[in-house]
Design a protein around this motif. Structure first.
Motif, PDB file in Angstrom:
ATOM      1  N   ARG A 183      41.004  11.508  74.622  1.00  0.00           N
ATOM      2  CA  ARG A 183      40.750  10.432  73.695  1.00  0.00           C
ATOM      3  C   ARG A 183      40.475  11.420  72.561  1.00  0.00           C
ATOM      4  O   ARG A 183      40.019  10.920  71.131  1.00  0.00           O
ATOM      5  N   VAL A 184      40.198  12.814  72.846  1.00  0.00           N
ATOM      6  CA  VAL A 184      39.695  13.519  71.615  1.00  0.00           C
ATOM      7  C   VAL A 184      40.899  13.917  70.857  1.00  0.00           C
ATOM      8  O   VAL A 184      41.723  14.702  71.319  1.00  0.00           O
ATOM      9  N   GLN A 185      40.763  13.855  69.601  1.00  0.00           N
ATOM     10  CA  GLN A 185      41.945  14.206  68.734  1.00  0.00           C
ATOM     11  C   GLN A 185      41.109  14.957  67.332  1.00  0.00           C
ATOM     12  O   GLN A 185      39.971  14.672  67.018  1.00  0.00           O
ATOM     13  N   SER A 186      41.992  15.338  66.516  1.00  0.00           N
ATOM     14  CA  SER A 186      41.586  15.941  65.295  1.00  0.00           C
ATOM     15  C   SER A 186      42.157  15.104  64.113  1.00  0.00           C
ATOM     16  O   SER A 186      43.035  14.980  64.020  1.00  0.00           O
ATOM     17  N   ILE A 187      41.171  15.103  63.308  1.00  0.00           N
ATOM     18  CA  ILE A 187      41.797  14.260  61.743  1.00  0.00           C
ATOM     19  C   ILE A 187      41.068  15.312  60.783  1.00  0.00           C
ATOM     20  O   ILE A 187      40.356  16.208  60.942  1.00  0.00           O
ATOM     21  N   PRO A 188      41.614  15.007  59.524  1.00  0.00           N
ATOM     22  CA  PRO A 188      41.435  15.878  58.335  1.00  0.00           C
ATOM     23  C   PRO A 188      39.912  15.457  57.807  1.00  0.00           C
ATOM     24  O   PRO A 188      39.681  14.183  58.282  1.00  0.00           O
ATOM     25  N   THR A 189      39.208  16.267  57.457  1.00  0.00           N
ATOM     26  CA  THR A 189      37.817  16.105  56.795  1.00  0.00           C
ATOM     27  C   THR A 189      37.932  15.239  55.559  1.00  0.00           C
ATOM     28  O   THR A 189      39.026  15.470  54.757  1.00  0.00           O
ATOM     29  N   SER A 190      37.092  14.477  55.055  1.00  0.00           N
ATOM     30  CA  SER A 190      37.136  13.708  53.965  1.00  0.00           C
ATOM     31  C   SER A 190      35.632  13.799  53.548  1.00  0.00           C
ATOM     32  O   SER A 190      34.818  13.904  54.084  1.00  0.00           O
ATOM     33  N   ALA A 191      35.619  12.874  52.337  1.00  0.00           N
ATOM     34  CA  ALA A 191      34.260  12.650  51.753  1.00  0.00           C
ATOM     35  C   ALA A 191      33.499  11.468  52.671  1.00  0.00           C
ATOM     36  O   ALA A 191      32.206  11.601  52.615  1.00  0.00           O
ATOM     37  N   THR A 232      34.009  11.387  56.104  1.00  0.00           N
ATOM     38  CA  THR A 232      33.444  12.242  57.399  1.00  0.00           C
ATOM     39  C   THR A 232      32.566  13.105  57.132  1.00  0.00           C
ATOM     40  O   THR A 232      31.695  13.311  58.082  1.00  0.00           O
ATOM     41  N   ARG A 233      32.308  13.490  55.873  1.00  0.00           N
ATOM     42  CA  ARG A 233      31.243  14.628  55.533  1.00  0.00           C
ATOM     43  C   ARG A 233      29.931  13.644  55.701  1.00  0.00           C
ATOM     44  O   ARG A 233      28.727  14.298  55.304  1.00  0.00           O
ATOM     45  N   SER A 234      29.841  12.438  55.587  1.00  0.00           N
ATOM     46  CA  SER A 234      28.713  11.685  55.868  1.00  0.00           C
ATOM     47  C   SER A 234      28.077  11.844  57.318  1.00  0.00           C
ATOM     48  O   SER A 234      26.986  11.860  57.731  1.00  0.00           O
ATOM     49  N   TRP A 235      28.912  12.198  58.332  1.00  0.00           N
ATOM     50  CA  TRP A 235      28.556  12.724  59.631  1.00  0.00           C
ATOM     51  C   TRP A 235      27.822  13.969  59.457  1.00  0.00           C
ATOM     52  O   TRP A 235      26.836  14.169  59.986  1.00  0.00           O
ATOM     53  N   ASN A 236      28.435  14.980  58.726  1.00  0.00           N
ATOM     54  CA  ASN A 236      27.937  16.298  58.669  1.00  0.00           C
ATOM     55  C   ASN A 236      28.625  16.998  57.563  1.00  0.00           C
ATOM     56  O   ASN A 236      29.801  17.313  57.621  1.00  0.00           O
ATOM     57  N   ALA A 237      27.802  17.348  56.537  1.00  0.00           N
ATOM     58  CA  ALA A 237      28.179  18.029  55.244  1.00  0.00           C
ATOM     59  C   ALA A 237      28.936  19.238  55.649  1.00  0.00           C
ATOM     60  O   ALA A 237      29.942  19.405  54.710  1.00  0.00           O
ATOM     61  N   LYS A 238      28.567  19.870  56.649  1.00  0.00           N
ATOM     62  CA  LYS A 238      29.296  21.370  57.136  1.00  0.00           C
ATOM     63  C   LYS A 238      30.466  21.120  57.940  1.00  0.00           C
ATOM     64  O   LYS A 238      30.376  21.304  59.159  1.00  0.00           O
ATOM     65  N   GLN A 239      31.605  20.934  57.103  1.00  0.00           N
ATOM     66  CA  GLN A 239      32.609  20.660  58.089  1.00  0.00           C
ATOM     67  C   GLN A 239      33.953  21.448  57.421  1.00  0.00           C
ATOM     68  O   GLN A 239      33.938  21.673  56.280  1.00  0.00           O
ATOM     69  N   GLY A 240      34.888  21.844  58.383  1.00  0.00           N
ATOM     70  CA  GLY A 240      36.066  22.634  57.797  1.00  0.00           C
ATOM     71  C   GLY A 240      37.098  21.542  57.301  1.00  0.00           C
ATOM     72  O   GLY A 240      36.774  20.552  57.275  1.00  0.00           O
ATOM     73  N   LYS A 241      38.573  21.949  57.216  1.00  0.00           N
ATOM     74  CA  LYS A 241      39.390  21.115  57.053  1.00  0.00           C
ATOM     75  C   LYS A 241      39.672  20.146  58.095  1.00  0.00           C
ATOM     76  O   LYS A 241      40.195  19.078  57.730  1.00  0.00           O
ATOM     77  N   LYS A 242      39.274  20.379  59.395  1.00  0.00           N
ATOM     78  CA  LYS A 242      39.666  19.203  60.302  1.00  0.00           C
ATOM     79  C   LYS A 242      38.330  19.202  61.125  1.00  0.00           C
ATOM     80  O   LYS A 242      37.428  19.914  61.001  1.00  0.00           O
ATOM     81  N   ARG A 243      38.183  17.843  61.907  1.00  0.00           N
ATOM     82  CA  ARG A 243      37.061  17.963  62.601  1.00  0.00           C
ATOM     83  C   ARG A 243      37.665  16.931  63.810  1.00  0.00           C
ATOM     84  O   ARG A 243      38.461  16.352  63.733  1.00  0.00           O
TER      85      ARG A 243
END
Length: 286
Positions: A42-50, A52-63
């Motif tokens: 069930r674990v997948q990778s998605i692009p970060t966005s404005a 998803t950064r509410s989860w954690n501001a320090k993110q790369g291009k994917k999370r």
């Protein structure tokens, strides 16, 4: 000849519209070909966005996220929207969730393709709501629009509890990310103070007894409340929240007697949102 050719092109879409809709997990495997309904799958990778950064501001291009399908909605003869939830996950796939962590509300729109349904639009996520990485999603009836998504969540901390709900419009292009309405629908602080049960007992029925270990604790004057609401779309552009319960306020003179709560808050649909036109929400901020 042109009419016959146009009819031939329309046949795959018509066939898909008439066939049984695919199951949510089948649609999710179209959006995420490597997704499996098992631990780790069930674990997948998605692009970060404005969002998803509410989860954690320090993110790369994917999370990484843990993706769970919730419900498939036919929104047009040639469109299906899959509702799903996304929980933030670490590099090893473990959930990254604390009490205040909201869940990602996601939507995937599918259209007919040459070999079946294909992903036409990804909203991953379109919003973040909830506590502890959880929220409930369900379709709600609405005479004002074709489909409405109801999202509800709640939690308690230090004896104070609150439940919240939001409504989102669903259309052929997916879910509109800005909620139609966002309101507290249930709240209470009965077990945050040792005196609240006794103060509200004459008005609020069925309250479980307070913890006897704190019965003799002395506390300064303070507010006690136990309020529950229900919402109803009462017309093409009308929404009503009805609240019942009890509240005992406090002031410089001490605690006031408990008062029965029975009031309504009314909204009208304006510019794509439900705007309050009368009444107020009696549930205090927790």
């Amino acid at each position: 000849m042109k009419l016959a050719f146009a009819a031939l092109l329309a046949m795959p879409a018509l066939a898909l519209a008439q066939a049984a809709d695919p199951q949510p997990d089948e649609l999710l495997q179209i959006a995420f070909p490597k997704w499996k309904d098992e631990e780790g799958g069930r674990v997948q990778s998605i692009p970060t966005s404005a969002v998803t950064r509410s989860w954690n501001a320090k993110q790369g291009k994917k999370r990484n996220v843990i993706v769970l399908p919730r419900q498939a909605v036919r929104v047009a003869p040639d469109r299906i929207v899959l509702l799903a939830t996304l929980m933030p996950a670490g590099d090893g796939g473990e959930p990254q969730v604390a009490h205040g962590t909201p869940v990602g509300l996601a939507a995937y729109t599918f259209k007919p393709g040459k070999d079946g349904w294909t992903t036409a639009k990804r909203q991953e996520p379109f919003d973040l709501q909830g506590f502890e990485g959880r929220a409930q999603m369900a379709l709600a009836p609405s005479p004002a629009m074709a489909q409405v998504l109801q999202v509800t969540w709640g939690s308690c901390w230090q004896g104070r509890c609150v439940d919240v709900f939001a409504l989102y419009a669903i259309g052929a292009d997916g879910v509109k990310p800005k909620p139609l309405v966002l309101q507290k629908i249930k709240g209470g602080n009965v077990y945050s103070r040792p005196d609240c049960v006794d103060r509200l007992a004459g008005v609020a029925q069925g309250l479980p007894p307070a913890d006897p270990a704190y019965a003799d604790d002395k506390v300064p004057p303070g507010q006690c409340y136990a309020i529950e609401g229900h919402w109803d779309i009462t017309g093409p552009g009308a929404l009503t929240l009805r609240f019942t319960g009890a509240m005992s306020k406090a002031g410089k003179q001490g605690n006031a007697p408990a008062q029965r709560i029975d009031q309504a808050m009314k909204f009208e649909l304006r510019g794509g949102r439900y705007v309050p036109v009368s009444g107020s929400n009696p549930i205090p901020d927790a």
